[in-house]
Design a protein around this motif. Structure first.
Motif, short mmCIF file in Angstrom:
data_model
loop_
_atom_site.label_atom_id
_atom_site.label_comp_id
_atom_site.label_asym_id
_atom_site.label_seq_id
_atom_site.Cartn_x
_atom_site.Cartn_y
_atom_site.Cartn_z
N THR A 9 0.83 -1.19 0.00
CA THR A 9 0.00 0.00 0.00
C THR A 9 0.87 1.25 0.00
O THR A 9 2.10 1.17 -0.12
CB THR A 9 -1.00 -0.03 1.18
OG1 THR A 9 -1.95 1.03 1.03
CG2 THR A 9 -0.28 0.09 2.51
N ASN A 10 0.25 2.42 0.16
CA ASN A 10 0.96 3.67 -0.14
C ASN A 10 1.94 4.13 0.93
O ASN A 10 3.02 4.64 0.64
CB ASN A 10 -0.03 4.79 -0.47
CG ASN A 10 -1.03 5.02 0.64
OD1 ASN A 10 -0.84 4.62 1.78
ND2 ASN A 10 -2.12 5.70 0.32
N PHE A 93 -4.11 0.57 -3.45
CA PHE A 93 -3.78 1.97 -3.65
C PHE A 93 -5.05 2.79 -3.88
O PHE A 93 -6.09 2.24 -4.29
CB PHE A 93 -2.82 2.13 -4.84
CG PHE A 93 -1.45 1.59 -4.56
CD1 PHE A 93 -0.51 2.38 -3.92
CD2 PHE A 93 -1.09 0.29 -4.91
CE1 PHE A 93 0.77 1.90 -3.66
CE2 PHE A 93 0.18 -0.21 -4.65
CZ PHE A 93 1.11 0.61 -4.01
N ASP A 99 -0.77 8.07 -5.06
CA ASP A 99 -0.97 6.62 -5.11
C ASP A 99 -0.86 6.04 -6.51
O ASP A 99 -0.29 4.96 -6.71
CB ASP A 99 -2.34 6.26 -4.53
CG ASP A 99 -2.34 6.20 -3.02
OD1 ASP A 99 -2.71 5.16 -2.47
OD2 ASP A 99 -1.98 7.20 -2.37
N CYS A 124 -8.41 -0.78 -5.57
CA CYS A 124 -8.21 0.62 -5.93
C CYS A 124 -9.56 1.33 -5.88
O CYS A 124 -10.46 1.05 -6.68
CB CYS A 124 -7.60 0.72 -7.33
SG CYS A 124 -6.97 2.37 -7.72
#
Length: 344
Positions: A9-10, A93, A99, A124
């Motif tokens: 993930t970010n 993301f 992202d 997403c």
């Protein structure tokens, strides 16, 4: 043997939020790179790119070089392990620029190794992880979609376009519009192109939002940051990145922004006094915001948009959905008056 799962993930906040939602994963790692800032040059190996990024981020005071490089190396090693040794890898993301650039880098990494051992999936959404309930995050995880060749092909094309020395291919992707497999990418890349100088004012969108906000009323940097965030369709910029946009406007030959009362202002984001200084727009700032003057007559620029290096003498402009360049606008910091620009 139980299946093994890696979630990517970010950033660290999203890692903590996903972990707190008890979503099953052996490891959750953060990509943690502000790719919309600084050089992301084409033609570099993965190791060279990590070094380039760590050097830039440490110069920007995001951390120490050795620490940033070690974290990036550990991230990439874990990502490759997940693809080659685990049963499932989930890319999680959000829809914003920060992202989406991380997502296409990660997908490009998969494409370069495809086929991989792990089954790869994508989450997403247009809702931020930090603003989602536990139930919403669990539902998003259950709704993860398999990543196929179309995801990989489109992401690899976009990643190469982002790193190109000329933003022409990037503009082509934006012009083509959103796709079914990566529905948020075109809008995110459009927002990226808006950070190019405007042909009339020389302002990026972020710079324009600062001046327009200060035309309404003076504000301290933290208040100004929030005012500008409210103008974004999808918030992507952290405060440290915002300071790097704001500070040059205070330090230009003819400042576009100035302290309202004090004669001087600290212009390093981590120095005492900067965050509490109330700022206002100057007459020069009003002229630029109104299009009667151009920022590049007042300010020497030297920055990157992915692989595109922007300077006064070689830059691209973007306004009204039109890309133009390369352009040159002469800047002389000793001159009393702006010099005439050359055309794009």
């Amino acid at each position: 043997m139980a299946s093994r799962r890696l979630i990517v993930t970010n950033g660290s906040a999203a890692v903590g939020r996903i972990r707190a939602s008890f979503i099953p994963a052996d490891h959750i790692i953060a990509w943690s790179d502000v790719l919309h800032e600084g050089p992301v040059r084409i033609g570099l190996s993965s190791k060279q790119l990590r070094n380039d990024r760590a050097r830039y981020l440490s110069a920007r005071e995001f951390g120490e070089f050795d620490s940033i490089l070690a974290e990036m190396s550990e991230r990439d090693d874990m990502f490759v392990r997940g693809l080659t040794e685990y049963d499932e890898v989930v890319l999680w993301f959000e829809h914003d620029l920060y992202d989406q650039l991380q997502l296409i880098q990660a997908l490009d990494g998969i494409a370069s190794r495809f086929p991989v051992r792990a089954s790869v999936y994508l989450v997403c959404r247009s809702q931020f992880v930090g603003e989602s309930s536990v139930d919403a995050l669990r539902a998003a995880f259950e709704g993860r979609v398999p990543i196929g060749t179309m995801h990989l092909r489109e992401a690899a094309d976009a990643w190469a376009a982002f790193r190109d020395e000329r933003p022409v291919r990037l503009n082509d992707i934006v012009t083509a519009g959103s796709s079914k497999v990566l529905p948020f990418l075109a809008d995110a890349l459009h927002r990226l192109l808006e950070e190019l100088p405007h042909p009339q004012t020389g302002l990026s969108r972020s710079e324009r939002q600062i001046l327009e906000s200060l035309r309404v009323r003076p504000a301290t940097p933290p208040v100004l940051f929030r005012m500008c965030q409210e103008q974004e369709e999808a918030k992507f910029m952290g405060d440290t990145s915002f300071w790097s946009v704001l500070i040059p406007l205070l330090e230009s030959r003819r400042p576009l922004v100035e302290p309202e009362r004090a004669r001087g202002v600290k212009t390093s984001w981590n120095e005492a006094g900067f965050l509490t200084s109330e700022l206002r727009i100057t007459d020069a700032g009003r002229a630029v915001a109104a299009g009667r003057s151009n920022l590049l007559d007042h300010l020497s620029i030297d920055r990157w948009l992915g692989g595109t290096h922007l300077t006064n003498t070689c830059h691209w402009t973007y306004g009204d959905l039109e890309l133009a360049g390369p352009c040159s606008r002469s800047f002389d910091k000793t001159a009393d008056e702006p010099r005439s620009p050359s055309s794009c």
